[in-house]
Design a protein around this motif. Structure first.
Motif, PDB file in Angstrom:
ATOM      1  N   SER A 490       0.815  -1.217   0.000  1.00 20.15           N
ATOM      2  CA  SER A 490       0.000   0.000   0.000  1.00 20.15           C
ATOM      3  C   SER A 490       0.844   1.260   0.000  1.00 20.15           C
ATOM      4  CB  SER A 490      -0.941   0.051   1.203  1.00 20.15           C
ATOM      5  OG  SER A 490      -1.631   1.294   1.196  1.00 20.15           O
ATOM      6  N   HIS A 493      -3.389   3.522   1.351  1.00 21.19           N
ATOM      7  CA  HIS A 493      -4.601   3.016   2.000  1.00 21.19           C
ATOM      8  C   HIS A 493      -4.338   2.261   3.290  1.00 21.19           C
ATOM      9  CE1 HIS A 493      -6.924   3.093  -2.093  1.00 21.19           C
ATOM     10  NE2 HIS A 493      -6.850   4.279  -1.532  1.00 21.19           N
ATOM     11  N   GLY A 494      -3.120   1.853   3.523  1.00 19.12           N
ATOM     12  CA  GLY A 494      -2.806   1.082   4.722  1.00 19.12           C
ATOM     13  C   GLY A 494      -2.994  -0.408   4.510  1.00 19.12           C
ATOM     14  N   VAL A 495      -2.925  -1.158   5.589  1.00 20.55           N
ATOM     15  CA  VAL A 495      -2.866  -2.619   5.512  1.00 20.55           C
ATOM     16  C   VAL A 495      -4.172  -3.275   5.972  1.00 20.55           C
ATOM     17  CG1 VAL A 495      -1.626  -4.668   6.329  1.00 20.55           C
ATOM     18  CG2 VAL A 495      -0.361  -2.580   5.805  1.00 20.55           C
ATOM     19  N   LEU A 533      -3.381  -5.433  10.382  1.00 20.04           N
ATOM     20  CA  LEU A 533      -2.010  -5.041  10.025  1.00 20.04           C
ATOM     21  C   LEU A 533      -1.050  -6.225   9.972  1.00 20.04           C
ATOM     22  CD1 LEU A 533       0.147  -2.944   9.389  1.00 20.04           C
ATOM     23  CD2 LEU A 533       0.233  -2.336  11.796  1.00 20.04           C
TER      24      LEU A 533
ATOM     25  N   ALA B 238       7.520   5.514  -1.523  1.00 21.52           N
ATOM     26  CA  ALA B 238       6.741   5.839  -0.328  1.00 21.52           C
ATOM     27  C   ALA B 238       5.903   4.604  -0.032  1.00 21.52           C
ATOM     28  CB  ALA B 238       5.837   7.046  -0.550  1.00 21.52           C
ATOM     29  N   SER B 239       5.424   4.485   1.194  1.00 23.48           N
ATOM     30  CA  SER B 239       4.615   3.322   1.547  1.00 23.48           C
ATOM     31  C   SER B 239       3.719   3.647   2.724  1.00 23.48           C
ATOM     32  CB  SER B 239       5.527   2.143   1.897  1.00 23.48           C
ATOM     33  OG  SER B 239       4.766   1.077   2.439  1.00 23.48           O
ATOM     34  N   ALA B 240       2.520   3.071   2.711  1.00 27.31           N
ATOM     35  CA  ALA B 240       1.604   3.187   3.855  1.00 27.31           C
ATOM     36  C   ALA B 240       1.460   1.831   4.532  1.00 27.31           C
ATOM     37  CB  ALA B 240       0.238   3.680   3.389  1.00 27.31           C
ATOM     38  N   ALA B 241       2.407   0.935   4.276  1.00 24.82           N
ATOM     39  CA  ALA B 241       2.290  -0.433   4.782  1.00 24.82           C
ATOM     40  C   ALA B 241       2.906  -0.560   6.178  1.00 24.82           C
ATOM     41  CB  ALA B 241       2.907  -1.404   3.800  1.00 24.82           C
ATOM     42  N   GLY B 242       2.199  -0.056   7.168  1.00 27.65           N
ATOM     43  CA  GLY B 242       2.614  -0.252   8.560  1.00 27.65           C
ATOM     44  C   GLY B 242       3.874   0.504   8.918  1.00 27.65           C
TER      45      GLY B 242
END
Lengths: 535, 535
Positions: A490, A493-495, A533, B238-242
């Motif tokens: 992501s 949007h997140g996990v 998560l 970039a990342s929104a993964a935790g």
């Protein structure tokens, strides 16, 4: 009133015109509208609350009515929609708390600990990755709705910092700042209903992050209630003093505690703002041009590049048939025909500097066939930037599902990623005998690479099980394509639950276990948003 | 050859001229030179290695000679200098390993674990906060010198990313990039002898971070050997993964593992670079002007504002007496007299854009009495940017100690911080009957605030115990002033041993314990750099 089973306010409709419907019918076949479950029917699916009696319930701090529990049960992911639209509410929180102070949050933790309840923090419930779903199981689940934390506590104009209650909604936050001449400048598509705390907990990115930065850059400090105590994070312009505690909170998705207050970087309202459109003859030229523009480090506020099919789709949906036809005629003369790709360029700030940056950007697009068509399309996009999301409602009403996936990769992988994700979705639904209309844009551009944001439109089957199966097939194929092509699961949007199975591909087992150890330190009994998560 | 008891190469001297010495004598009294211990004397203080025999020693991967152990025993903090100059070597590592591969590092961990040794990773040994000191105790200590990891493994010009061995020295890194037309642009004052891995482990900031970013922004991914396994961090724009795993490594100061490889953001060499000087009549005008300049978001590469006494000191040390006298005459006519403050403004990049940004910045200084004096002073500063640090050697030879402390605070606290730190140092040494010549600059400017970097010059007592006592009194007073004035205990030097007692003031007990839990996850037996960073 806000829709309980769709996006946004009930009074706002954003219809699909005849041409758009004909376009979709040609692409993937005509849709068959589904009859939605009624609110009462869905409520009836919710069992009795398992929360034990307590003075917090008597005080009215916790609401255990089925209506409120239903309205706080799910987010905006497609499976969330399927559950709501078909009335298949499998789990819901046993109560929804509306704390108004950090002390309230601490009392809620004590209560939850005492009765063995899980705690799910929520802001505006706009998650599209399954962050909010109550887990199955025998334990009660307490949702903590943070939206009463909405005040601007302090504005330090000298340091350009503003401290807000973390549950403040985007428009409310901007209104409070605007009255004082400032802006945060964080505009995710969910802006209308998402909250500051939600942005931080999921590492959100706004449409103008090129100017204002991602939420990671905007979040400067705050206060987090955790089961292990209060974590206060002071603001510094920068620090080399060990681990940055903000980074423990960013992207923690409710796993370590609840942010009650956040200090963010703000800037004076821009003197000038404009959005322009540039067309390119094909993807290769367009991608090269935007890479050079973003690597030039110009003071732009937005770059957003649509691929050919997204460009076609946007033009088809735009209405104004005559005007679009004239535009396409002109573009064709200038070399932008069937494969043309549209770039939106935004600038904000000091007028002369913004214009100079725009001129420089446009000059860089010229050797790649860039055709600047002025502000009309850009301003249209700006007008509709938060309305486009209402299209999901309109599409649903005509029997179509719309879903999106997004990732980010370094430049050499961008084009391959786009093709892989689109092809994976098409392949997955072909096995269900359905076509998918897919299109992609690069929503956020960086010197290093870009986010790749793909939309899927496909037909609803008309029953919960079949539609869930279609979504699962598509989501799994697209997610596997992302991780196999080297992307993050992501970019914005997140996990949540939906991306958790793919997280280890980028974090590794050691990274995953480190995150687990970190959260366990703040939440030793693991009562905070369990199952989200981390896989 | 590199000095074993001072800064830099033995062949490089940067003398203090007569005027500078007279200036210092007036300010704090004449210094009395100290006779330094000889290298052999210091070596003789080092006990026999306690490392058990092992094939890694036989293979030559670990050197246990007193000479090499001495050269890797300490950093460049003032107490480190006192130990070296007076030959009071209380602790030293029992051996120094020179691994060349990640496999070597893993074998070293196995060996250390088996023999109960602590492991201290080091790059160029330029720490000024006591990161490298071997702990007292019965356990053997293994230093791991990473400087053989020095190669550019991969340059991705499309994504502007370069992957290096983490032990590469600043000049070597820049040379390898320059040959390919690129730069990292990370220039801390320690540049000559500090390493990429050291920058990352201590959250370093370079002099042109306004353009290139702090090391946090430049570090995009890499590989870390930890006692619990290898942590591989892929690069994403970039990342929104935790949780961002890079943030676990940044500022970890050798507590969780050893970075073997790092991928960093690079940019094409700037077409144009210039440094200009601007003088202001007083601090209040100067601080206001630089705040407005940095908040205007112009594309500058450096802003560095000296207070009045630093300005006077720099002019006194500059030599060129006649020219400085003419300059001061001119400035006096323009309103910049006794309390004048000097600002350095750097610009880099595309020539016309850089010049436009400079013009805009200069225009913003005008209403605050800014007097632009052109490039001469700026180019002088640039020439000496890595030579100034040699002044410490010269001062020592005349019987003076030079030390610095640094912090960062939001704008409303900047001026009070500067006064508090300077006054604390003066007060602390007054109790020892000594004067301190203190001066300050803002080394890094942010929209939110600034770093505050204060230098202290005072006389050496001439014996180890007295000089250590003087330093301790000064350091403690200055550090307490920093935390009591709301600053971070370090903006760019890190924590090490010297700042560890003050860390809880900003992290809180919960933050400290979270860092401890995180490091323990990667290093369950706590063999990595024990006692550093966390109090």
């Amino acid at each position: 009133m806000r829709r309980w089973n769709g996006w946004g306010d009930e009074s706002v409709a954003f219809a699909l015109n005849e041409d758009a419907l004909a376009f979709l019918a040609r692409r993937i076949g005509a849709g068959t509208p589904v009859v939605d479950a009624a609110f009462g029917q869905a409520c009836a699916r919710i069992g009795a609350s398992r929360l034990p009696a307590h003075r917090l319930i008597d005080r009215g701090l916790i609401d255990t009515s089925p209506e409120v529990r239903l309205r706080n049960a799910l987010g905006q992911s497609l499976p969330d929609w399927l559950r709501l639209r078909y009335g298949v509410i499998e789990t819901a929180p046993d109560g929804v708390a509306y704390p108004e102070s950090a002390q309230d949050v601490r009392e809620l933790f004590d209560y939850a600990r005492a009765c063995g309840a899980s705690v799910i923090a929520q802001g505006g419930g706009t998650s599209v990755a399954g962050h909010l779903t109550a887990p199955h199981g025998v334990q009660p689940v307490l949702a903590v709705n943070m939206t009463r934390f909405r005040q601007l506590h302090f504005l330090d104009t000298e340091s350009q910092l503003a401290t807000f209650g973390a549950g403040v909604f985007g428009p409310d936050l901007e209104a409070q700042l605007r009255a004082r001449g400032y802006t945060l400048g964080h505009f995710p598509q969910s802006f209308e209903y998402s909250t500051l705390g939600g942005w931080i907990a999921t590492r959100s990115s706004g449409q103008q992050s090129l100017r204002y930065g991602r939420i990671e850059q905007l979040f400067r400090g705050g206060s987090v209630e955790t089961p292990a105590g209060t974590l206060d994070i002071p603001t510094f312009p920068a620090s080399a003093a060990g681990t940055d505690l903000r980074e423990m909170v960013l992207g923690s998705e409710g796993r370590l505690g609840i942010l009650t207050e956040a200090t963010v970087r703000v800037t004076p309202l821009p003197q000038y703002e404009a959005f322009h459109a540039v067309f390119f003859p094909d993807w290769t030229e367009a991608e090269t041009a935007v890479r050079l523009v973003v690597q030039a480090g110009l003071s732009l506020s937005m770059l957003r590049l649509s691929n050919a099919l997204e460009t076609t789709t946007m033009l088809a949906l735009a209405g104004h048939k005559k005007m679009i036809s004239l535009l396409e005629g002109y573009l064709s003369l200038r070399g932008c025909k069937d494969g043309k790709c549209m770039l939106m360029v935004g600038v904000s700030g000091h007028k002369s500097l913004a214009r100079a940056a725009l001129r420089e950007a446009l000059a860089l697009t010229l050797p790649h066939g860039g055709v600047h068509v002025g502000r009309y399309m850009g301003e249209k996009w700006k007008q509709n930037r938060f309305r486009n999301v209402y299209l999901r409602n309109a599409a649903w009403e005509h029997g179509y599902a719309i879903d999106t996936v997004e990732t980010a990769v370094d430049w050499p992988r961008v084009e391959a990623m786009m093709h892989a994700v689109e092809a994976a979705a098409v392949g997955a639904l072909a096995l269900h005998g359905e076509r998918v209309h897919t299109y992609t844009h690069l929503s956020h551009l960086y010197a290093q690479g870009a986010s790749v944001y793909t939309t899927f439109v496909y037909r609803l089957a008309g029953d919960y099980a079949s539609d869930l199966a279609r979504w699962r097939a598509l989501k799994r194929a697209a997610s596997l394509a992302i991780v196999e092509s080297g992307g993050t699961i992501s970019h914005q949007h997140g996990v949540g639950s939906d991306h958790a199975p793919y997280l280890a591909a980028e974090k590794g087992e050691l990274g995953i276990s480190a995150m687990r150890a970190l959260f366990a330190h703040f939440d030793p009994t693991q009562m905070m948003n369990p199952g989200k998560l981390l896989p």
